[in-house]
Design a protein around this motif. Sequence first.
Motif, PDB file in Angstrom:
ATOM      1  N   LEU A  69      34.186  18.541 -87.631  1.00 34.65           N
ATOM      2  CA  LEU A  69      34.063  18.150 -86.223  1.00 34.65           C
ATOM      3  C   LEU A  69      35.429  18.157 -85.546  1.00 34.65           C
ATOM      4  N   PHE A  72      36.269  21.577 -84.477  1.00 36.67           N
ATOM      5  CA  PHE A  72      35.536  21.999 -83.284  1.00 36.67           C
ATOM      6  C   PHE A  72      36.105  21.377 -82.002  1.00 36.67           C
ATOM      7  N   ILE A  85      23.116  19.612 -72.859  1.00 36.92           N
ATOM      8  CA  ILE A  85      22.297  18.520 -73.403  1.00 36.92           C
ATOM      9  C   ILE A  85      21.288  18.153 -72.316  1.00 36.92           C
ATOM     10  N   PRO A  97      32.503  15.963 -73.636  1.00 38.00           N
ATOM     11  CA  PRO A  97      33.472  16.025 -74.734  1.00 38.00           C
ATOM     12  C   PRO A  97      34.833  15.425 -74.388  1.00 38.00           C
ATOM     13  N   TRP A  99      35.440  13.037 -72.175  1.00 34.24           N
ATOM     14  CA  TRP A  99      35.260  11.585 -72.101  1.00 34.24           C
ATOM     15  C   TRP A  99      35.160  11.009 -73.520  1.00 34.24           C
ATOM     16  N   TYR A 100      34.437  11.713 -74.357  1.00 33.73           N
ATOM     17  CA  TYR A 100      34.199  11.242 -75.731  1.00 33.73           C
ATOM     18  C   TYR A 100      35.503  11.233 -76.552  1.00 33.73           C
ATOM     19  N   HIS A 101      36.261  12.326 -76.444  1.00 33.79           N
ATOM     20  CA  HIS A 101      37.433  12.461 -77.321  1.00 33.79           C
ATOM     21  C   HIS A 101      38.707  11.855 -76.747  1.00 33.79           C
TER      22      HIS A 101
ATOM     23  N   ILE B  40      33.434   3.857 -78.352  1.00 28.69           N
ATOM     24  CA  ILE B  40      33.597   5.079 -77.551  1.00 28.69           C
ATOM     25  C   ILE B  40      32.722   4.975 -76.298  1.00 28.69           C
ATOM     26  N   SER B  41      33.342   5.151 -75.126  1.00 27.70           N
ATOM     27  CA  SER B  41      32.622   4.924 -73.858  1.00 27.70           C
ATOM     28  C   SER B  41      31.299   5.689 -73.722  1.00 27.70           C
ATOM     29  N   PRO B  42      31.247   7.000 -73.977  1.00 27.67           N
ATOM     30  CA  PRO B  42      29.947   7.682 -73.797  1.00 27.67           C
ATOM     31  C   PRO B  42      28.848   7.144 -74.729  1.00 27.67           C
ATOM     32  N   VAL B  43      29.248   6.659 -75.903  1.00 35.70           N
ATOM     33  CA  VAL B  43      28.234   6.093 -76.817  1.00 35.70           C
ATOM     34  C   VAL B  43      27.718   4.774 -76.228  1.00 35.70           C
ATOM     35  N   SER B  45      27.627   4.122 -73.159  1.00 32.61           N
ATOM     36  CA  SER B  45      26.801   4.491 -72.006  1.00 32.61           C
ATOM     37  C   SER B  45      25.357   4.789 -72.454  1.00 32.61           C
ATOM     38  N   LYS B  49      21.949   2.698 -71.339  1.00 32.04           N
ATOM     39  CA  LYS B  49      20.766   3.406 -70.810  1.00 32.04           C
ATOM     40  C   LYS B  49      19.535   3.047 -71.641  1.00 32.04           C
ATOM     41  N   LEU B 133      26.054  19.431 -79.690  1.00 30.71           N
ATOM     42  CA  LEU B 133      26.950  18.260 -79.770  1.00 30.71           C
ATOM     43  C   LEU B 133      28.002  18.483 -80.849  1.00 30.71           C
ATOM     44  N   MET B 136      30.808  20.536 -79.878  1.00 30.14           N
ATOM     45  CA  MET B 136      31.763  19.826 -79.018  1.00 30.14           C
ATOM     46  C   MET B 136      32.618  18.859 -79.829  1.00 30.14           C
ATOM     47  N   ILE B 138      31.314  16.371 -81.524  1.00 26.40           N
ATOM     48  CA  ILE B 138      30.665  15.054 -81.449  1.00 26.40           C
ATOM     49  C   ILE B 138      29.622  14.969 -82.559  1.00 26.40           C
ATOM     50  N   ASP B 139      29.693  13.919 -83.349  1.00 27.29           N
ATOM     51  CA  ASP B 139      28.695  13.745 -84.402  1.00 27.29           C
ATOM     52  C   ASP B 139      27.377  13.309 -83.746  1.00 27.29           C
ATOM     53  N   ASP B 142      26.204   9.784 -84.511  1.00 28.59           N
ATOM     54  CA  ASP B 142      26.955   8.715 -83.838  1.00 28.59           C
ATOM     55  C   ASP B 142      26.524   8.585 -82.380  1.00 28.59           C
ATOM     56  N   TYR B 143      26.342   9.721 -81.740  1.00 24.76           N
ATOM     57  CA  TYR B 143      26.077   9.720 -80.303  1.00 24.76           C
ATOM     58  C   TYR B 143      24.617   9.402 -79.978  1.00 24.76           C
ATOM     59  N   ARG B 148      20.836   4.125 -80.013  1.00 25.25           N
ATOM     60  CA  ARG B 148      19.377   3.960 -79.881  1.00 25.25           C
ATOM     61  C   ARG B 148      18.880   2.836 -80.785  1.00 25.25           C
TER      62      ARG B 148
END
Lengths: 213, 259
Positions: A69, A72, A85, A97, A99-101, B40-43, B45, B49, B133, B136, B138-139, B142-143, B148
């Motif tokens: 990962l 990537f 997505i 990506p 925001w995530y990284h 991690i912020s997106p997680v 988020s 949701k 994902l 990108m 991203i695991d 994890d995401y 969930r």
Amino acid sequence: MIRLEGIITENIAPLSIEIKKSSAYKIIAASEDAKKDLLDAILGIRKPVSGRVFLFDREIYSIPARECLNLFRRTGVVLSDGGTISNIKVWENITLPLWYHSGKKPADVEDSIIEVYKQLGVSRSYFSEHIGRLPGPLPAHEKRIIGLVRALLMEPELMIYDSLLEGMGHETAERLERLTAKFHAEKPGRTSVYITTNELSVKNMQADVVVRI
Amino acid sequence: MSPLINARGIGGSIINIGRYAKGYYELFGYSLKNLPVLKISPVRSVLYKQIYFTGVEALSKIALLGMLIGLVIITQITNLAGSNAVLTEKILIWTVVRELGPLLAAIIIIARSGTAIASELGAMKVNRELDHLRIMGIDPMDYLLVPRVLGITVSVFIITLYFQLTAVAGGLALTSLIMDIPFLQHLKGIFLALSFFEVAVSLLKSLVFGLLIAVISCYQGLSVRDSITEIPQAATKAVMQSLFLVFIFDGIITFIAFI
């Protein structure tokens, strides 16, 4: 950057390529299946029947998943279907990506996104309307632009473009050619790989090497 | 011939149960071990949701259902035993707090969110979005999985509490409007009769049910391979197995706690 050592898949005969740093490659696949197999092999999706795949000098099928990962993260991939997505909106797809990284919030990169869309000739009103939608109903070439903007924002060392210009209008295709060439030249060491089945679509793309598989 | 067929059938079922149990356990263990990804912020988020869609959006329906069930129970007790305050309070606690609260909250979440999660993850799997994902960096586990599992568990917990409050208070309020039952006196009596142990067991149930629903729904969604026809099958399995295991664990916890 990428090294394939004698990979064999259902649709690829033994193939060895070494894509060197700072170079631009065009890979012309004989069929959609061959292109898919090649991408799947490089992106760690499906292991070839035999042979070895190296990304940044690491053999991707023999390292832990987490390490893969991390490789990537250094690679920008623009898939022909956009690689979006479906349950997040267009702006979330673009910024995810980054925001995530790096923790950069979507608002922090808003100007950069608008700038890329401007270079692609997309009007501000269309952009405002389009950015808050879910990507599902969008046509494939628009999803591909989402994937492109997302990859560019990450400023990766290696960019892989899958059928980037197919289905694009003449003007948009020209703008995309200029944009990707500019991105490639912007920083030393950047590597670009254009993979397609349609050689005509990439005839204006500048490349150091053309490989046919 | 038939004993052989039966033996094969039983053997197959046992293997399936073992496979599911292993899968659920691994998925639960992964979520627990990787809770730090919520930094991690997106997680985070995705977590917010999930709580919104599963918990907050269900509150109005839960309130209505709670009040109606409270009304029905109190009406039945009053019809059976007359205006007996102590009996009404005890039966309300037995039914609503000990049993119906966690159970009904779980059933509503299974119907609303269990199917949604299994279908959503199944569709993402068919559309190769988990690969997207991964590309990108991203695991997907994890995401998609960790927020969930936590989101649903928190939602079932909140909804259980909310259901119990609306069933007791709302039910008493409605009953006092229709019949001549003193509202405040009953409410006070219920809170006095309620023990900490009963509340704790009920909340423990809600946590266990939440985890079961989340893990089963995510597992079934992620089990979809490459065909769209597998998505409704995954949703059905998620619902049936969640219901089955929720009832089994309800029985086990009730037995250990109250017998």
